[in-house]
Structure formats: C-alpha cells, structure tokens
Write a protein that holds these residues in place. Structure first.
Motif, PDB file in Angstrom:
ATOM      1  N   LEU A  41       0.826  -1.213   0.000  1.00 24.16           N
ATOM      2  CA  LEU A  41       0.000   0.000   0.000  1.00 24.16           C
ATOM      3  C   LEU A  41       0.856   1.257   0.000  1.00 24.16           C
ATOM      4  O   LEU A  41       0.609   2.192  -0.763  1.00 24.16           O
ATOM      5  N   ILE A  42       1.863   1.279   0.835  1.00 23.00           N
ATOM      6  CA  ILE A  42       2.735   2.454   0.928  1.00 23.00           C
ATOM      7  C   ILE A  42       3.455   2.690  -0.395  1.00 23.00           C
ATOM      8  O   ILE A  42       3.403   3.777  -0.971  1.00 23.00           O
ATOM      9  N   PHE A  43       4.131   1.659  -0.886  1.00 21.84           N
ATOM     10  CA  PHE A  43       4.922   1.846  -2.099  1.00 21.84           C
ATOM     11  C   PHE A  43       4.061   2.000  -3.343  1.00 21.84           C
ATOM     12  O   PHE A  43       4.395   2.772  -4.231  1.00 21.84           O
ATOM     13  N   GLY A  44       2.956   1.292  -3.412  1.00 18.70           N
ATOM     14  CA  GLY A  44       2.053   1.456  -4.549  1.00 18.70           C
ATOM     15  C   GLY A  44       1.496   2.863  -4.617  1.00 18.70           C
ATOM     16  O   GLY A  44       1.456   3.477  -5.685  1.00 18.70           O
ATOM     17  N   PHE A  45       1.086   3.386  -3.475  1.00 16.71           N
ATOM     18  CA  PHE A  45       0.555   4.747  -3.451  1.00 16.71           C
ATOM     19  C   PHE A  45       1.635   5.764  -3.809  1.00 16.71           C
ATOM     20  O   PHE A  45       1.396   6.690  -4.589  1.00 16.71           O
ATOM     21  N   ILE A  46       2.831   5.600  -3.264  1.00 17.95           N
ATOM     22  CA  ILE A  46       3.924   6.535  -3.557  1.00 17.95           C
ATOM     23  C   ILE A  46       4.277   6.507  -5.045  1.00 17.95           C
ATOM     24  O   ILE A  46       4.393   7.549  -5.689  1.00 17.95           O
ATOM     25  N   PHE A  47       4.442   5.303  -5.604  1.00 14.40           N
ATOM     26  CA  PHE A  47       4.767   5.200  -7.030  1.00 14.40           C
ATOM     27  C   PHE A  47       3.650   5.777  -7.893  1.00 14.40           C
ATOM     28  O   PHE A  47       3.909   6.475  -8.878  1.00 14.40           O
ATOM     29  N   PHE A  48       2.390   5.476  -7.537  1.00 14.68           N
ATOM     30  CA  PHE A  48       1.277   6.021  -8.308  1.00 14.68           C
ATOM     31  C   PHE A  48       1.301   7.542  -8.290  1.00 14.68           C
ATOM     32  O   PHE A  48       1.150   8.195  -9.326  1.00 14.68           O
ATOM     33  N   ARG A  49       1.497   8.144  -7.124  1.00 13.35           N
ATOM     34  CA  ARG A  49       1.502   9.611  -7.027  1.00 13.35           C
ATOM     35  C   ARG A  49       2.674  10.209  -7.807  1.00 13.35           C
ATOM     36  O   ARG A  49       2.533  11.258  -8.441  1.00 13.35           O
ATOM     37  N   ILE A  50       3.828   9.559  -7.770  1.00 14.52           N
ATOM     38  CA  ILE A  50       4.987  10.061  -8.527  1.00 14.52           C
ATOM     39  C   ILE A  50       4.658  10.092 -10.016  1.00 14.52           C
ATOM     40  O   ILE A  50       4.873  11.100 -10.689  1.00 14.52           O
ATOM     41  N   PHE A  51       4.128   8.991 -10.527  1.00 12.27           N
ATOM     42  CA  PHE A  51       3.763   8.946 -11.950  1.00 12.27           C
ATOM     43  C   PHE A  51       2.636   9.920 -12.267  1.00 12.27           C
ATOM     44  O   PHE A  51       2.637  10.550 -13.332  1.00 12.27           O
ATOM     45  N   ASP A  52       1.675  10.055 -11.363  1.00 12.09           N
ATOM     46  CA  ASP A  52       0.551  10.959 -11.584  1.00 12.09           C
ATOM     47  C   ASP A  52       0.992  12.421 -11.587  1.00 12.09           C
ATOM     48  O   ASP A  52       0.482  13.228 -12.360  1.00 12.09           O
ATOM     49  N   ILE A  53       1.941  12.762 -10.768  1.00 11.70           N
ATOM     50  CA  ILE A  53       2.413  14.153 -10.688  1.00 11.70           C
ATOM     51  C   ILE A  53       3.384  14.475 -11.825  1.00 11.70           C
ATOM     52  O   ILE A  53       3.254  15.496 -12.495  1.00 11.70           O
ATOM     53  N   LEU A  54       4.379  13.604 -12.051  1.00 16.55           N
ATOM     54  CA  LEU A  54       5.400  13.880 -13.069  1.00 16.55           C
ATOM     55  C   LEU A  54       4.896  13.665 -14.496  1.00 16.55           C
ATOM     56  O   LEU A  54       5.411  14.275 -15.433  1.00 16.55           O
ATOM     57  N   LYS A  55       3.945  12.769 -14.662  1.00 12.91           N
ATOM     58  CA  LYS A  55       3.328  12.468 -15.952  1.00 12.91           C
ATOM     59  C   LYS A  55       4.339  12.206 -17.081  1.00 12.91           C
ATOM     60  O   LYS A  55       4.344  12.890 -18.101  1.00 12.91           O
ATOM     61  N   PRO A  56       5.188  11.185 -16.913  1.00 15.13           N
ATOM     62  CA  PRO A  56       6.083  10.831 -18.026  1.00 15.13           C
ATOM     63  C   PRO A  56       5.258  10.226 -19.167  1.00 15.13           C
ATOM     64  O   PRO A  56       4.111   9.824 -18.974  1.00 15.13           O
ATOM     65  N   PHE A  57       5.862  10.142 -20.354  1.00 12.92           N
ATOM     66  CA  PHE A  57       5.184   9.501 -21.472  1.00 12.92           C
ATOM     67  C   PHE A  57       4.944   8.034 -21.115  1.00 12.92           C
ATOM     68  O   PHE A  57       5.818   7.422 -20.526  1.00 12.92           O
ATOM     69  N   PRO A  58       3.833   7.472 -21.393  1.00 12.88           N
ATOM     70  CA  PRO A  58       2.681   7.894 -22.185  1.00 12.88           C
ATOM     71  C   PRO A  58       1.593   8.600 -21.390  1.00 12.88           C
ATOM     72  O   PRO A  58       0.576   9.001 -21.953  1.00 12.88           O
ATOM     73  N   ILE A  59       1.787   8.772 -20.079  1.00 10.68           N
ATOM     74  CA  ILE A  59       0.770   9.422 -19.253  1.00 10.68           C
ATOM     75  C   ILE A  59       0.524  10.849 -19.739  1.00 10.68           C
ATOM     76  O   ILE A  59      -0.625  11.299 -19.832  1.00 10.68           O
ATOM     77  N   SER A  60       1.592  11.558 -20.071  1.00  9.29           N
ATOM     78  CA  SER A  60       1.458  12.944 -20.536  1.00  9.29           C
ATOM     79  C   SER A  60       0.651  13.032 -21.823  1.00  9.29           C
ATOM     80  O   SER A  60      -0.081  14.002 -22.037  1.00  9.29           O
ATOM     81  N   TYR A  61       0.769  12.031 -22.682  1.00  9.61           N
ATOM     82  CA  TYR A  61      -0.001  12.030 -23.926  1.00  9.61           C
ATOM     83  C   TYR A  61      -1.501  12.027 -23.624  1.00  9.61           C
ATOM     84  O   TYR A  61      -2.252  12.821 -24.184  1.00  9.61           O
ATOM     85  N   PHE A  62      -1.915  11.128 -22.734  1.00  8.40           N
ATOM     86  CA  PHE A  62      -3.334  11.040 -22.392  1.00  8.40           C
ATOM     87  C   PHE A  62      -3.809  12.281 -21.651  1.00  8.40           C
ATOM     88  O   PHE A  62      -4.946  12.711 -21.816  1.00  8.40           O
ATOM     89  N   ASP A  63      -2.940  12.862 -20.845  1.00  6.51           N
ATOM     90  CA  ASP A  63      -3.296  14.071 -20.102  1.00  6.51           C
ATOM     91  C   ASP A  63      -3.534  15.250 -21.035  1.00  6.51           C
ATOM     92  O   ASP A  63      -4.450  16.039 -20.819  1.00  6.51           O
ATOM     93  N   LYS A  64      -2.728  15.360 -22.095  1.00 13.75           N
ATOM     94  CA  LYS A  64      -2.796  16.538 -22.973  1.00 13.75           C
ATOM     95  C   LYS A  64      -3.682  16.343 -24.196  1.00 13.75           C
ATOM     96  O   LYS A  64      -4.269  17.291 -24.696  1.00 13.75           O
ATOM     97  N   LYS A  65      -3.769  15.130 -24.718  1.00 15.77           N
ATOM     98  CA  LYS A  65      -4.416  14.907 -26.012  1.00 15.77           C
ATOM     99  C   LYS A  65      -5.848  14.383 -25.943  1.00 15.77           C
ATOM    100  O   LYS A  65      -6.577  14.507 -26.911  1.00 15.77           O
ATOM    101  N   VAL A  66      -6.241  13.758 -24.839  1.00 13.72           N
ATOM    102  CA  VAL A  66      -7.583  13.170 -24.762  1.00 13.72           C
ATOM    103  C   VAL A  66      -8.511  14.147 -24.047  1.00 13.72           C
ATOM    104  O   VAL A  66      -8.259  14.518 -22.901  1.00 13.72           O
ATOM    105  N   PRO A  67      -9.577  14.577 -24.706  1.00 13.88           N
ATOM    106  CA  PRO A  67     -10.459  15.588 -24.122  1.00 13.88           C
ATOM    107  C   PRO A  67     -11.537  14.997 -23.202  1.00 13.88           C
ATOM    108  O   PRO A  67     -11.784  13.792 -23.204  1.00 13.88           O
ATOM    109  N   GLY A  68     -12.169  15.873 -22.444  1.00 14.86           N
ATOM    110  CA  GLY A  68     -13.340  15.520 -21.650  1.00 14.86           C
ATOM    111  C   GLY A  68     -13.053  14.604 -20.483  1.00 14.86           C
ATOM    112  O   GLY A  68     -11.929  14.481 -20.008  1.00 14.86           O
TER     113      GLY A  68
END
Length: 129
Positions: A64-91
C-alpha cells in the motif's frame, strides 16, 4: 482497498469497471456544469488509478505504501505515455485516462519487477517493518 482485497479478483474487476463507468459519467457532468478541463476537486480519477494499481497485488502495509507513492509520482510527473493522455484526450475520458495509465504502469511494475524479484521482502527487512 482492504475491503476489496477480501473479494475474488472477478468481483474486484467488476467493481472497478462499474466505478470507472460511473466516474466517466459523473466527471462528464461536472465538466459540463463547471466548464473546466481537469478540476483538482475531482478525485474519482485518482481513486480509479489506485484501484488499477492494486489489481491482483497482495495488499499489505508495504505494498500500500509503495504502490501509493509510485502512483503519485507517476501521476504528478506524468512521463510519457501518461502525458499524452493528459494533454491529447479531451473531456472526462482525458481526466480519467492519465490516472488509468499511471495505475497500469505501477501495476505492471508490481507484477513484473517488485513482486517477482522479492523487492517488498527486501525493503521490509531493511526498514524492519
């Protein structure tokens, strides 16, 4: 999270799908009502990402601790491909998609690196949990 851990994986999966469908609908309504693109007060996308992060992962205090920490890191930093979905997919799909992809990445890390290599056990011994 702890409650869903007591159910079989098909129930966890079905709950996650229903939650995702409801969240897409509710987020779409909220975006239409407020006219915003990705409001900070909408957190159902983060909940969905966390559900995906822990799908088929044994729930312990360490995961729980490490999963949450890793998830938040990826959610905040938004490396590719996360950044693609954040910027290109509407609604509401875009609001949900970046967190879903972050959850998939962390879940993959658990299943292909952390758990098979026994990293949780090593970390637990190191920190004396």
């Amino acid at each position: 999270m702890f409650v869903l851990n007591y159910f079989s994986w098909p129930i966890f999966f079905a709950f996650s799908l229903l939650y995702c469908a409801f969240s897409l609908w509710a987020t779409g309504l909220y975006l239409e009502y407020t006219g915003s693109k990705d409001p900070k007060e909408v957190v159902c996308d983060e909940v969905m990402g966390v559900l995906i992060t822990f799908f088929l992962v044994p729930i312990t205090s360490m995961t729980l601790i490490f999963g949450f920490i890793f998830f938040r890191i990826f959610d905040i930093l938004k490396p590719f491909p996360i950044s693609y979905f954040d910027k290109k997919v509407p609604g509401s799909t875009g609001v949900m998609a970046d967190d879903i992809v972050a959850g998939l990445i962390v879940n993959s890390m658990f299943h292909f690196m952390i758990l098979p290599l026994g990293l949780m056990d090593r970390i637990q011994l190191y920190f004396n949990f």
